[in-house]
Design an enzyme around this catalytic site. Structure first.
Site, PDB file in Angstrom:
ATOM      1  N   LYS A  24      26.725  77.282  22.568  1.00 23.77           N
ATOM      2  CA  LYS A  24      26.764  76.482  21.335  1.00 23.77           C
ATOM      3  C   LYS A  24      27.028  77.323  20.084  1.00 23.77           C
ATOM      4  CE  LYS A  24      24.876  72.268  22.812  1.00 23.77           C
ATOM      5  NZ  LYS A  24      24.011  72.527  23.984  1.00 23.77           N
ATOM      6  N   GLU A  42      22.751  67.490  14.540  1.00 18.82           N
ATOM      7  CA  GLU A  42      21.885  66.788  15.482  1.00 18.82           C
ATOM      8  C   GLU A  42      21.624  67.734  16.642  1.00 18.82           C
ATOM      9  OE1 GLU A  42      25.114  66.678  15.749  1.00 18.82           O
ATOM     10  OE2 GLU A  42      25.258  67.163  17.891  1.00 18.82           O
ATOM     11  N   SER A  50      26.402  78.054  31.205  1.00 14.82           N
ATOM     12  CA  SER A  50      26.431  77.692  29.777  1.00 14.82           C
ATOM     13  C   SER A  50      25.232  78.200  28.981  1.00 14.82           C
ATOM     14  CB  SER A  50      26.557  76.180  29.616  1.00 14.82           C
ATOM     15  OG  SER A  50      25.542  75.500  30.324  1.00 14.82           O
TER      16      SER A  50
END
Ligand SMILES: *Cc1c(COP(=O)(O)O)cnc(C)c1O
Length: 393
Positions: free
Chosen positions: A89, A111, A377
């Site tokens: 991210k 968010e 990830s």
């Protein structure tokens, strides 16, 4: 690019910008500016420098020897878990904070589901000294307490979303509401390849560093830049889009997207969007989402907060419909077992989201010299409580 976006912001039948009138100026400003900014030499230099020196890229492509022996193929892990803040991210968060700075924005909203995107956003705001407000579902705040503490320590304000299922989709609604109320000074950093155009495209480009590096690393390690299979888990779909991006037009590369089946696709507690969903509009774009006969969004369920989302990004909807990628699903139990297996076979505790992709290896048949890349990830630190409860440690 064959599977890319057209001038109107559509991937085949999906995408676009379905937004309230009051958001139009914000989204239009982004649409007009983002490519100029992304292509600017100064932007590229700062983005690449931060990815290298701050995030720690390139992330390694690790040949997993014991996994390869077990599954009878060459298995490579793309180690996004080793990034600063522990997942992919941060790639997108860095890209968007640099963009926001160049748009002259003074305040950031975001968010978050698992808290990973919130942490990544709070991190880059601290890096740049910009005010940060993160919306998070009340339930997710409970399940991801360490990430809430991290965001606060980084100086962000965490606002609970108390409507609906009190998870990611509700946090997204709250963030959109904030943006409508603060159109001039605020940039909304969306954490996945979802939302109105140009977000899906912009986030995919920031995450495409994953497949760009993978190609070079595969060439170096195997002599071939194209793998036979690429696997990634899908919540909104950003790590998968980043992992697929530079392989999309090479049809020989089989792309596998793994969704969360929760307690089972037909259990009523699932987030397997392509199995359960239909076409419709969610969070500003036309895509595939889980909905009732009369179009109400169905509450999704997954043990992993990052996959607990009722839709997928519009480009994924297109890849699904065009059959370019295969969409499959994995249950909570299968994912947790795969997390245990990866821990004890390779010494890597994965995020439960990532463990979904690994679990699908059990269902595949390989030829001996197949090269398989799995996007790892994120790391499992944030999920230790869930693992502890499940395995009764
Ligand atoms: C957020 C998250 C995901 C799911 O988001 P995508 O946009 O689908 O990538 C997957 N893995 C980890 C570790 C995450 O934090």
């Amino acid at each position: 690019m064959r599977y890319g976006v057209n001038e109107q912001g559509y991937y085949g039948d999906f995408g676009g910008a379905y937004i309230p009138e009051m958001l139009y100026p914000n989204v239009e400003e982004l649409r007009q500016q983002y490519l100029n900014i992304l292509n600017d030499e100064g932007f590229k230099a700062e983005f690449n420098r931060l990815l290298k020196d701050y995030v720690g890229r390139p992330s390694p492509l690790y040949y997993a020897k014991r996994y390869s022996e077990k599954y009878g193929a060459n298995i490579f892990l793309k180690r996004e878990d080793l990034n600063h803040t522990g997942s992919h991210k941060i790639n997108n968060a860095i890209g968007q904070i640099l963009l926001a700075e160049r748009l002259g924005k003074k305040r950031i909203i975001a968010e978050t589901g698992a808290g990973q995107h919130g942490v990544a956003t709070a991190t880059v705001c601290a890096l740049k000294g910009i005010e940060c407000v993160v919306y998070m579902g009340e339930i997710d705040i409970q399940r991801q307490a360490p990430n809430v503490a991290r965001m606060k320590m980084l100086g962000a304000k965490v606002v609970p979303a108390t409507s609906g299922s009190k998870t990611l989709k509700d946090a997204t609604n709250e963030a959109m509401r904030d943006w409508i109320n603060n159109p001039v000074d605020t940039h909304y950093i969306i954490g996945s390849v979802v939302g109105p155009y140009p977000y899906p495209e912009m986030v995919a480009r920031f995450q495409s560093i994953i497949s760009e590096e993978t190609k070079n690393q595969l060439l170096e390690q195997t002599g071939k830049e194209l793998p036979d299979y690429v696997l990634a888990c899908v919540g909104g779909g950003s790590n998968a889009m980043g992992m697929f991006y530079h392989f999309l037009d090479d049809e020989a590369v089989k792309l596998i997207a793994v969704e969360a089946a929760g307690k089972g696709v037909d259990s009523g507690h699932s987030a397997a969007t392509t199995s359960l969903g239909k076409e419709g509009v969610l969070h500003g774009s036309r895509t595939i989402l889980m909905q009732t006969e009369d179009g109400q969004v169905v509450e999704p369920y997954s043990i992993s907060a990052g996959l607990d989302y009722p839709g997928i990004g519009p480009q994924h909807a297109h890849l699904y419909k065009a059959k370019r990628a295969q969409y499959v699903s994995i249950t909570d139990d299968e994912a947790l077992q795969a997390g245990l297996l990866l821990s004890q076979t390779e010494g890597i505790i994965p995020a439960i989201e990532s463990a979904h992709a690994f679990a699908y290896l059990e269902k595949m048949q390989f030829k001996k010299d197949d090269n398989v890349v799995i996007c790892l990830s994120g790391r499992g630190d944030k999920d230790l409580d869930t693992y502890i409860k499940y395995f009764k440690y």
